[in-house]
Write a protein that holds these residues in place. Structure first.
Motif, PDB file in Angstrom:
ATOM      1  N   ARG A 100       0.827  -1.214   0.000  1.00 50.81           N
ATOM      2  CA  ARG A 100       0.000   0.000   0.000  1.00 50.81           C
ATOM      3  C   ARG A 100       0.859   1.261   0.000  1.00 50.81           C
ATOM      4  O   ARG A 100       0.605   2.204  -0.742  1.00 50.81           O
ATOM      5  N   GLU A 101       1.877   1.282   0.832  1.00 51.80           N
ATOM      6  CA  GLU A 101       2.774   2.438   0.927  1.00 51.80           C
ATOM      7  C   GLU A 101       3.507   2.672  -0.396  1.00 51.80           C
ATOM      8  O   GLU A 101       3.644   3.803  -0.862  1.00 51.80           O
ATOM      9  N   LEU A 102       3.935   1.597  -1.006  1.00 56.46           N
ATOM     10  CA  LEU A 102       4.660   1.684  -2.271  1.00 56.46           C
ATOM     11  C   LEU A 102       3.762   2.233  -3.384  1.00 56.46           C
ATOM     12  O   LEU A 102       4.178   3.090  -4.172  1.00 56.46           O
ATOM     13  N   LYS A 103       2.528   1.768  -3.409  1.00 57.38           N
ATOM     14  CA  LYS A 103       1.586   2.257  -4.422  1.00 57.38           C
ATOM     15  C   LYS A 103       1.239   3.722  -4.189  1.00 57.38           C
ATOM     16  O   LYS A 103       1.188   4.520  -5.128  1.00 57.38           O
ATOM     17  N   GLN A 104       1.030   4.076  -2.935  1.00 58.59           N
ATOM     18  CA  GLN A 104       0.635   5.440  -2.608  1.00 58.59           C
ATOM     19  C   GLN A 104       1.768   6.441  -2.847  1.00 58.59           C
ATOM     20  O   GLN A 104       1.549   7.501  -3.415  1.00 58.59           O
ATOM     21  N   ARG A 105       2.972   6.120  -2.448  1.00 62.68           N
ATOM     22  CA  ARG A 105       4.082   7.075  -2.537  1.00 62.68           C
ATOM     23  C   ARG A 105       4.817   7.063  -3.874  1.00 62.68           C
ATOM     24  O   ARG A 105       5.329   8.093  -4.305  1.00 62.68           O
ATOM     25  N   HIS A 106       4.917   5.890  -4.494  1.00 58.75           N
ATOM     26  CA  HIS A 106       5.750   5.774  -5.695  1.00 58.75           C
ATOM     27  C   HIS A 106       5.007   5.299  -6.946  1.00 58.75           C
ATOM     28  O   HIS A 106       5.600   5.211  -8.012  1.00 58.75           O
ATOM     29  N   GLY A 107       3.739   4.946  -6.792  1.00 58.82           N
ATOM     30  CA  GLY A 107       2.969   4.497  -7.949  1.00 58.82           C
ATOM     31  C   GLY A 107       3.380   3.125  -8.456  1.00 58.82           C
ATOM     32  O   GLY A 107       3.112   2.788  -9.603  1.00 58.82           O
ATOM     33  N   LEU A 108       4.016   2.332  -7.604  1.00 56.71           N
ATOM     34  CA  LEU A 108       4.430   0.977  -7.990  1.00 56.71           C
ATOM     35  C   LEU A 108       3.524  -0.062  -7.343  1.00 56.71           C
ATOM     36  O   LEU A 108       3.092   0.103  -6.203  1.00 56.71           O
ATOM     37  N   ILE A 109       3.267  -1.118  -8.088  1.00 58.27           N
ATOM     38  CA  ILE A 109       2.492  -2.241  -7.575  1.00 58.27           C
ATOM     39  C   ILE A 109       3.416  -3.448  -7.542  1.00 58.27           C
ATOM     40  O   ILE A 109       4.085  -3.753  -8.536  1.00 58.27           O
ATOM     41  N   VAL A 110       3.465  -4.121  -6.403  1.00 63.11           N
ATOM     42  CA  VAL A 110       4.273  -5.337  -6.257  1.00 63.11           C
ATOM     43  C   VAL A 110       3.327  -6.463  -5.888  1.00 63.11           C
ATOM     44  O   VAL A 110       2.523  -6.341  -4.966  1.00 63.11           O
ATOM     45  N   GLN A 111       3.444  -7.548  -6.650  1.00 61.96           N
ATOM     46  CA  GLN A 111       2.623  -8.735  -6.365  1.00 61.96           C
ATOM     47  C   GLN A 111       3.384  -9.963  -6.823  1.00 61.96           C
ATOM     48  O   GLN A 111       4.318  -9.873  -7.601  1.00 61.96           O
ATOM     49  N   THR A 112       2.960 -11.101  -6.315  1.00 63.99           N
ATOM     50  CA  THR A 112       3.593 -12.350  -6.712  1.00 63.99           C
ATOM     51  C   THR A 112       3.134 -12.719  -8.115  1.00 63.99           C
ATOM     52  O   THR A 112       1.947 -12.634  -8.425  1.00 63.99           O
ATOM     53  N   ALA A 113       4.072 -13.123  -8.955  1.00 63.90           N
ATOM     54  CA  ALA A 113       3.729 -13.540 -10.324  1.00 63.90           C
ATOM     55  C   ALA A 113       3.325 -15.007 -10.295  1.00 63.90           C
ATOM     56  O   ALA A 113       4.062 -15.854  -9.806  1.00 63.90           O
ATOM     57  N   HIS A 114       2.147 -15.300 -10.824  1.00 67.24           N
ATOM     58  CA  HIS A 114       1.648 -16.677 -10.834  1.00 67.24           C
ATOM     59  C   HIS A 114       1.769 -17.319 -12.208  1.00 67.24           C
ATOM     60  O   HIS A 114       1.699 -18.535 -12.326  1.00 67.24           O
ATOM     61  N   ALA A 115       1.913 -16.513 -13.230  1.00 73.75           N
ATOM     62  CA  ALA A 115       2.045 -17.019 -14.604  1.00 73.75           C
ATOM     63  C   ALA A 115       2.973 -16.061 -15.354  1.00 73.75           C
ATOM     64  O   ALA A 115       3.131 -14.912 -14.954  1.00 73.75           O
ATOM     65  N   PRO A 116       3.565 -16.535 -16.428  1.00 74.27           N
ATOM     66  CA  PRO A 116       4.442 -15.642 -17.190  1.00 74.27           C
ATOM     67  C   PRO A 116       3.666 -14.471 -17.792  1.00 74.27           C
ATOM     68  O   PRO A 116       2.466 -14.565 -18.052  1.00 74.27           O
ATOM     69  N   LEU A 117       4.371 -13.388 -17.994  1.00 77.19           N
ATOM     70  CA  LEU A 117       3.761 -12.224 -18.637  1.00 77.19           C
ATOM     71  C   LEU A 117       3.450 -12.537 -20.094  1.00 77.19           C
ATOM     72  O   LEU A 117       4.176 -13.298 -20.738  1.00 77.19           O
ATOM     73  N   PRO A 118       2.383 -11.950 -20.638  1.00 73.63           N
ATOM     74  CA  PRO A 118       2.099 -12.162 -22.065  1.00 73.63           C
ATOM     75  C   PRO A 118       3.169 -11.506 -22.933  1.00 73.63           C
ATOM     76  O   PRO A 118       3.964 -10.706 -22.465  1.00 73.63           O
ATOM     77  N   GLU A 119       3.146 -11.826 -24.191  1.00 76.78           N
ATOM     78  CA  GLU A 119       4.168 -11.321 -25.117  1.00 76.78           C
ATOM     79  C   GLU A 119       3.916  -9.899 -25.593  1.00 76.78           C
ATOM     80  O   GLU A 119       4.695  -9.366 -26.355  1.00 76.78           O
ATOM     81  N   GLN A 120       2.818  -9.290 -25.186  1.00 70.96           N
ATOM     82  CA  GLN A 120       2.539  -7.919 -25.608  1.00 70.96           C
ATOM     83  C   GLN A 120       3.583  -6.994 -25.006  1.00 70.96           C
ATOM     84  O   GLN A 120       3.942  -7.124 -23.845  1.00 70.96           O
ATOM     85  N   THR A 121       4.050  -6.067 -25.810  1.00 69.94           N
ATOM     86  CA  THR A 121       5.055  -5.132 -25.323  1.00 69.94           C
ATOM     87  C   THR A 121       4.924  -3.803 -26.045  1.00 69.94           C
ATOM     88  O   THR A 121       4.156  -3.674 -26.985  1.00 69.94           O
ATOM     89  N   SER A 122       5.690  -2.870 -25.584  1.00 69.70           N
ATOM     90  CA  SER A 122       5.740  -1.560 -26.215  1.00 69.70           C
ATOM     91  C   SER A 122       7.163  -1.359 -26.717  1.00 69.70           C
ATOM     92  O   SER A 122       8.114  -1.759 -26.062  1.00 69.70           O
ATOM     93  N   PHE A 123       7.304  -0.745 -27.870  1.00 67.33           N
ATOM     94  CA  PHE A 123       8.632  -0.516 -28.415  1.00 67.33           C
ATOM     95  C   PHE A 123       9.068   0.936 -28.260  1.00 67.33           C
ATOM     96  O   PHE A 123       9.923   1.405 -28.979  1.00 67.33           O
ATOM     97  N   LEU A 124       8.467   1.628 -27.322  1.00 63.06           N
ATOM     98  CA  LEU A 124       8.885   2.994 -27.047  1.00 63.06           C
ATOM     99  C   LEU A 124      10.306   2.973 -26.490  1.00 63.06           C
ATOM    100  O   LEU A 124      10.675   2.055 -25.750  1.00 63.06           O
ATOM    101  N   PRO A 125      11.103   3.952 -26.822  1.00 67.48           N
ATOM    102  CA  PRO A 125      12.502   3.951 -26.369  1.00 67.48           C
ATOM    103  C   PRO A 125      12.647   3.841 -24.851  1.00 67.48           C
ATOM    104  O   PRO A 125      13.544   3.166 -24.364  1.00 67.48           O
ATOM    105  N   TYR A 126      11.753   4.480 -24.108  1.00 68.87           N
ATOM    106  CA  TYR A 126      11.849   4.441 -22.653  1.00 68.87           C
ATOM    107  C   TYR A 126      11.775   3.006 -22.136  1.00 68.87           C
ATOM    108  O   TYR A 126      12.530   2.624 -21.244  1.00 68.87           O
ATOM    109  N   HIS A 127      10.868   2.224 -22.694  1.00 71.02           N
ATOM    110  CA  HIS A 127      10.693   0.857 -22.202  1.00 71.02           C
ATOM    111  C   HIS A 127      11.869  -0.036 -22.584  1.00 71.02           C
ATOM    112  O   HIS A 127      12.242  -0.927 -21.831  1.00 71.02           O
ATOM    113  N   VAL A 128      12.446   0.214 -23.736  1.00 70.59           N
ATOM    114  CA  VAL A 128      13.644  -0.540 -24.133  1.00 70.59           C
ATOM    115  C   VAL A 128      14.783  -0.231 -23.166  1.00 70.59           C
ATOM    116  O   VAL A 128      15.487  -1.130 -22.696  1.00 70.59           O
ATOM    117  N   LEU A 129      14.961   1.052 -22.846  1.00 62.77           N
ATOM    118  CA  LEU A 129      15.996   1.444 -21.888  1.00 62.77           C
ATOM    119  C   LEU A 129      15.728   0.845 -20.512  1.00 62.77           C
ATOM    120  O   LEU A 129      16.657   0.403 -19.822  1.00 62.77           O
TER     121      LEU A 129
END
Length: 193
Positions: free
Chosen positions: A71-100
């Motif tokens: 809750r503190e992390l989401k409120q102060r920094h806008g980050l969400i942390v959770q346990t991954a139960h399955a792999p992420l899908p293959e959808q992605t963004s090719f914006l330069p920021y995300h590549v970096l």
């Protein structure tokens, strides 16, 4: 022989447009190389460090305190942390920021980390292996803030249009008196004046 006015106008306009376009290209190239790219690297380094530190902190916390930390992390920094139960899908963004960001996260973790979108394209996620867990750390798309490459492209396009209009106006002002002089000289040559 005296040059015809449209050709003189065209050559003058092309010369001015070319010079201004070259100047704009040098200015925006330098701006991109010396400002935009370093800002992008710094922003991704900061976000990657926060994501990895958050995942490491979550893994080290007692399970009973993790919900408060999330809750503190989401409120102060806008980050969400959770346990991954399955792999992420293959959808992605090719914006330069995300590549970096992928490169920076991969360097910090020591293995390839992908930044992906899920069913909600307004969020970006990365699975970070830490402390025997695979944690999914996410952030809202608007956390990235200003998209400098798009801002620079918009400014460049607007300035290029202004440059062309200015070059045409200057060419017209420079060639108009010469056109009148050429017409007067031709009239004198035909004996009309």
């Amino acid at each position: 022989m005296i040059e015809r006015a449209p050709t003189l106008f065209r050559r003058t306009a092309l010369t001015l447009t070319g010079a201004f376009a070259l100047l704009l290209s040098v200015v925006f190239g330098a701006l991109a190389y010396y400002v935009t790219v370093p800002l992008g690297h710094q922003a991704t380094e900061d976000l990657a460090a926060l994501m990895v530190l958050s995942a490491q902190t979550w893994a080290e916390l007692p399970p009973a305190t993790r919900a408060d930390f999330e809750r503190e992390l989401k409120q102060r920094h806008g980050l969400i942390v959770q346990t991954a139960h399955a792999p992420l899908p293959e959808q992605t963004s090719f914006l330069p920021y995300h590549v970096l960001l992928e490169q920076e996260l991969s360097e910090r973790i020591g293995s390839t980390i992908a930044v992906r979108t899920t069913h909600d394209p307004e969020f970006y996620w990365a699975d970070i292996p830490v402390g025997g867990h695979t944690l999914r750390v996410g952030f809202a798309r608007d956390r990235v803030g200003v998209q400098l490459p798009y801002a620079l492209a918009t400014i460049f396009a607007a300035l290029f249009v202004i440059v062309i209009a200015t070059a045409l106006l200057l060419a017209r002002r420079l060639t108009h008196p010469l056109t009148q002089l050429a017409q007067a000289a031709q009239a004198v040559g035909r004996g009309q004046a």
